[in-house]
Design a protein around this motif. Structure first.
Motif, PDB file in Angstrom:
ATOM      1  N   GLU A  42      23.761-117.960  71.272  1.00  0.00           N
ATOM      2  CA  GLU A  42      24.188-119.085  70.646  1.00  0.00           C
ATOM      3  C   GLU A  42      25.128-119.845  71.269  1.00  0.00           C
ATOM      4  O   GLU A  42      26.120-119.379  71.611  1.00  0.00           O
ATOM      5  N   HIS A  43      24.847-121.282  71.415  1.00  0.00           N
ATOM      6  CA  HIS A  43      25.610-122.250  72.214  1.00  0.00           C
ATOM      7  C   HIS A  43      26.567-122.867  71.281  1.00  0.00           C
ATOM      8  O   HIS A  43      26.166-123.550  70.204  1.00  0.00           O
ATOM      9  N   VAL A  44      27.746-122.247  71.202  1.00  0.00           N
ATOM     10  CA  VAL A  44      28.705-122.749  70.100  1.00  0.00           C
ATOM     11  C   VAL A  44      29.455-123.948  70.937  1.00  0.00           C
ATOM     12  O   VAL A  44      30.460-123.829  71.995  1.00  0.00           O
ATOM     13  N   GLU A  45      29.429-125.416  70.428  1.00  0.00           N
ATOM     14  CA  GLU A  45      30.007-126.245  71.240  1.00  0.00           C
ATOM     15  C   GLU A  45      31.009-127.243  70.612  1.00  0.00           C
ATOM     16  O   GLU A  45      30.492-127.490  69.361  1.00  0.00           O
ATOM     17  N   CYS A  67      34.999-116.151  68.341  1.00  0.00           N
ATOM     18  CA  CYS A  67      33.735-115.501  68.598  1.00  0.00           C
ATOM     19  C   CYS A  67      33.688-114.228  68.456  1.00  0.00           C
ATOM     20  O   CYS A  67      32.907-113.444  67.992  1.00  0.00           O
ATOM     21  N   ARG A 117      31.935-125.124  75.520  1.00  0.00           N
ATOM     22  CA  ARG A 117      30.970-124.435  75.195  1.00  0.00           C
ATOM     23  C   ARG A 117      31.337-122.785  75.052  1.00  0.00           C
ATOM     24  O   ARG A 117      31.773-122.614  76.107  1.00  0.00           O
ATOM     25  N   SER A 169      22.826-114.883  64.849  1.00  0.00           N
ATOM     26  CA  SER A 169      23.066-116.223  65.617  1.00  0.00           C
ATOM     27  C   SER A 169      23.440-117.259  64.915  1.00  0.00           C
ATOM     28  O   SER A 169      24.352-118.036  65.036  1.00  0.00           O
ATOM     29  N   LYS A 219      27.118-118.630  64.300  1.00  0.00           N
ATOM     30  CA  LYS A 219      27.507-119.934  64.539  1.00  0.00           C
ATOM     31  C   LYS A 219      28.268-120.820  63.592  1.00  0.00           C
ATOM     32  O   LYS A 219      29.286-121.533  63.724  1.00  0.00           O
ATOM     33  N   CYS A 220      27.411-120.855  62.233  1.00  0.00           N
ATOM     34  CA  CYS A 220      28.066-121.649  61.071  1.00  0.00           C
ATOM     35  C   CYS A 220      29.576-121.012  60.773  1.00  0.00           C
ATOM     36  O   CYS A 220      30.549-121.667  60.489  1.00  0.00           O
ATOM     37  N   LEU A 265      32.495-122.103  63.615  1.00  0.00           N
ATOM     38  CA  LEU A 265      32.612-123.225  63.900  1.00  0.00           C
ATOM     39  C   LEU A 265      33.885-123.632  62.843  1.00  0.00           C
ATOM     40  O   LEU A 265      34.556-124.387  63.043  1.00  0.00           O
TER      41      LEU A 265
END
Length: 366
Positions: free
Chosen positions: A254-257, A277, A315, A326, A330-331, A334
């Motif tokens: 997962e890309h966390v940006e 993360c 990222r 994933s 991510k949720c 963030l």
């Protein structure tokens, strides 16, 4: 009255016999139907009695039509008995053929459904059986219709050719539309080459992501994460480029940006994103054994990937065991990263707008 009865005694007895026969057959049909429904509910409580109800309706209609034809013998001349007898035999043939076809199709469907449930219980893929169920049931009804055509002399040749096998493809191609055939062929390709199966999570577009629920002769049904059903024709989905999250390895990156301001500390922002993360319970360590022994190779890699007009995009590459994990990861991160940024003084920029108000009240000198 007695004289009238004596005159038409044979006809009256015949008519009463026919009426009583129809009533008795109607009663016996309903009685057997209730008994079969009860037995079916005891043996298969999850199954619906729709086929039995349909058979009952067909038989009751058959008895009524046959009774009317039988009574019509009283009102026609003997020269027309042959025509009525022929019609009687045709109706009897079609009625019993309909019952046999419905029973055969229902039995086939029931066998496939039991086999599918058994495969699901054994954690096997039921996709092929689900698709073959539609083909088998369609085949039973198709053969039943062809046998029904044999009752009509003008269509007898078509039915015999189709039943012989030589004209099946030609008959289908002549009757079906190009789109229907394309959907059927698309469904066969999906089952044969298995780009996805029932239960897989696939993504066709950003608005069409969900779990494959069923693959029929015409379409594929996907249930998205809003619990809405997306129906896609097989000919279309067979040509689309899609992402199957359950094909091959299940692990997902997962890309966390997050965008930060140019005044913020990039090193600190990267460190916060990495720590949040790595602290999440759904994170997966995707490093090799050699990389785990190397301190320069962190579990979660972070980097600046883009310089925007008013922000810098950072990222984090976060791995998890599956697509579902994933998304949840991510949720969660963030939110936790936003809280850490607020406490550590990392600014997430938002649009600034400068408004210039021009004073037009003063008149320009002439």
């Amino acid at each position: 009255m007695i004289e009238l009865f004596e005159t038409y005694r044979r006809q009256i007895i015949y008519a009463v016999t026919v009426v009583i026969s129809v009533i008795v057959l109607h009663f016996v049909t309903n009685f057997i139907h209730k008994w079969l429904v009860k037995k079916e509910q005891e043996k298969f409580p999850e199954e619906r009695a729709t086929p039995l109800n349909l058979v009952k309706q067909v038989l009751n209609a058959l008895w009524l039509v046959l009774g009317l034809i039988a009574l019509s013998f009283l009102f026609v001349e003997e020269e027309k008995y042959a025509v009525l007898t022929k019609n009687f035999n045709i109706v009897l043939y079609l009625g019993f053929l309909a019952v046999i076809t419905i029973v055969a199709a229902s039995s086939t469907n029931l066998w496939f459904r039991k086999s599918i449930r058994k495969k699901i219980a054994n954690q096997n893929d039921p996709t092929s059986f689900k698709f073959l169920r539609y083909i088998a049931v369609f085949g039973v009804y198709f053969v039943g219709i062809l046998f029904g055509l044999l009752a009509y002399p003008s269509l007898k040749g078509v039915a015999q050719t189709a039943l012989g096998g030589a004209g099946v493809i030609a008959l289908i191609a002549g009757v079906a539309s190009q789109e229907a055939l394309a959907n059927l062929v698309g469904g066969v390709f999906i089952i044969s080459f298995k780009p996805f199966k029932i239960g897989d999570t696939i993504k066709i577009t950003d608005s069409m992501v969900g779990i494959v629920i069923d693959i029929t002769l015409r379409h594929t049904i996907i249930r998205n994460f809003e619990n809405k059903m997306i129906v896609i024709p097989n000919s279309i989905i067979n040509k689309e480029k899609l992402v199957n999250y359950d094909l091959g390895e299940l692990k997902c990156c997962e890309h966390v940006e997050i965008g930060i301001s140019y005044d913020s500390n990039i090193v600190l922002a990267k460190k916060i994103m990495q720590e949040e993360c790595e602290a999440h319970p759904l994170i997966l360590d995707n490093r090799t054994e050699w990389e785990k022994n190397d301190d320069a190779k962190p579990m979660v890699k972070t980097a600046v990937i883009r310089m925007n007009d008013s922000s810098i995009t950072v990222r984090a590459w976060a791995w998890s065991k599956s697509f579902g994990d994933s998304f949840q990861l991510k949720c969660d991160v963030l939110e936790s990263i936003k809280n850490r940024f607020d406490s550590e003084g990392i600014e997430i920029p938002f649009p600034y707008r400068t408004v210039v108000i021009k004073d037009t009240s003063k008149k320009q000198p002439s």
